[in-house]
Design a protein around this motif. Sequence first.
Motif, short mmCIF file in Angstrom:
data_model
loop_
_atom_site.label_atom_id
_atom_site.label_comp_id
_atom_site.label_asym_id
_atom_site.label_seq_id
_atom_site.Cartn_x
_atom_site.Cartn_y
_atom_site.Cartn_z
N PHE A 287 0.75 -1.30 0.15
CA PHE A 287 0.12 -0.01 0.06
C PHE A 287 0.84 1.16 -0.07
N TYR A 288 0.63 2.27 -0.93
CA TYR A 288 1.45 3.21 -1.07
C TYR A 288 2.86 2.93 -1.13
N ASP A 289 3.85 3.51 -0.07
CA ASP A 289 5.16 2.85 -0.37
C ASP A 289 5.52 1.84 0.76
N PRO B 292 -6.09 0.48 -3.47
CA PRO B 292 -5.33 1.21 -4.18
C PRO B 292 -5.95 2.58 -4.20
N THR C 70 -7.56 4.32 -2.01
CA THR C 70 -7.24 4.93 -0.73
C THR C 70 -5.94 5.76 -0.93
N GLU C 71 -5.12 5.45 -1.54
CA GLU C 71 -3.82 5.93 -1.79
C GLU C 71 -4.26 7.55 -2.33
N ILE D 226 -4.99 9.90 0.55
CA ILE D 226 -3.81 10.43 1.09
C ILE D 226 -3.43 11.38 0.35
N ASP D 227 -3.18 11.50 -0.89
CA ASP D 227 -2.46 12.61 -1.58
C ASP D 227 -3.29 13.70 -1.65
N ILE E 268 -3.58 4.37 6.46
CA ILE E 268 -3.70 5.63 6.02
C ILE E 268 -2.72 6.45 7.01
N VAL F 168 0.95 5.98 6.63
CA VAL F 168 1.64 6.58 5.27
C VAL F 168 1.82 7.87 5.88
#
Length: 272
Positions: free
Chosen positions: A76-78, A92, A94-95, A98-99, A123, A126
């Motif tokens: 997830f994310y990084d 994906p 949900t990324e 976050i942005d 969340i 990250v």
Amino acid sequence: MTIKETLSWASEQLQFSCERPLFEAELLLAYHLHKERVYLHVHEHDEVDNIDSFKSLIARRASHEPYEYIVGKVSFYDIKLFVKQGVLIPRPETELLIDEVSSVIEKEDITSIAEIGVGSGAISIVLARKFPSLKIIATDISLDAIAIAKDNIEAFGLSDRITLVHTNLLDGIEEQIELVVSNPPYIASNALLKSNVKDYEPHTALFGGEIGDELLKQIITQAKQKGASYLACEMGYDQKASMEHFLTQSGVQYIKFYDDLAGLNRGFITKF
Ligand SMILES: C[S@@+](CC[C@H](N)C(=O)[O-])C[C@H]1O[C@@H](n2cnc3c(N)ncnc32)[C@H](O)[C@@H]1O
């Protein structure tokens, strides 16, 4: 059985449960052998050790159990997170939430936020990694989710900046919060879902009420009552009109809706 024969057998077993049976058979065999997928192609004539234990992995996947629960991990994310049954597998899309939140945190220099429905911790972890001055209160109504989030938060060494609270929404939270973020359950209770979701993922993480947006509305009301300046939520692709109506009635300064990569409405950020 050789690797080649095993893959052929396994992909046949998975043909009714997976869209890409050979690919998933390869992923599971690589996991079973503690190797990368490429190893399978270079060693296709090698015998597979402990074949019965591999067959039981395939049986689980053939019964629609999600790959991520079988291997206990999700990207997830990084980051990679530990997951198991009892917690939602982070998605994906949900990324994107976050942005969206990250640009507000950055622009407004925000240092205190709350997440409602922490799940695996995706969340909050990250965001905490992106913003070293950020303090997060992360709630969940599910004790299973809190336990899994705790393991993930500890694994990333973030226990001093992410405080887990087992509660409904933000009940009992007295701290000053600048922004609330949430990917709440937002599916209607009569929605038709695939077996891998409905039979394995926790229903408290999926269903938001009879219509689906009931919990989102409670979150809007509570975030405002608690004095947060911003609220960012993921929502269903068909919930823009009801969210716009409810937010406008609640008295907000602005609402920004964002789309997912398929071009569907997926969430909003609002300022009270
Ligand atoms: C869609 S999942 C999201 C999990 C995680 N944040 C993610 O994005 O992967 C929703 C989460 O909200 C939690 N939840 C459901 N109702 C809640 C409530 N009333 N108060 C707090 N958490 C709730 C569920 O247990 C679940 O962990």
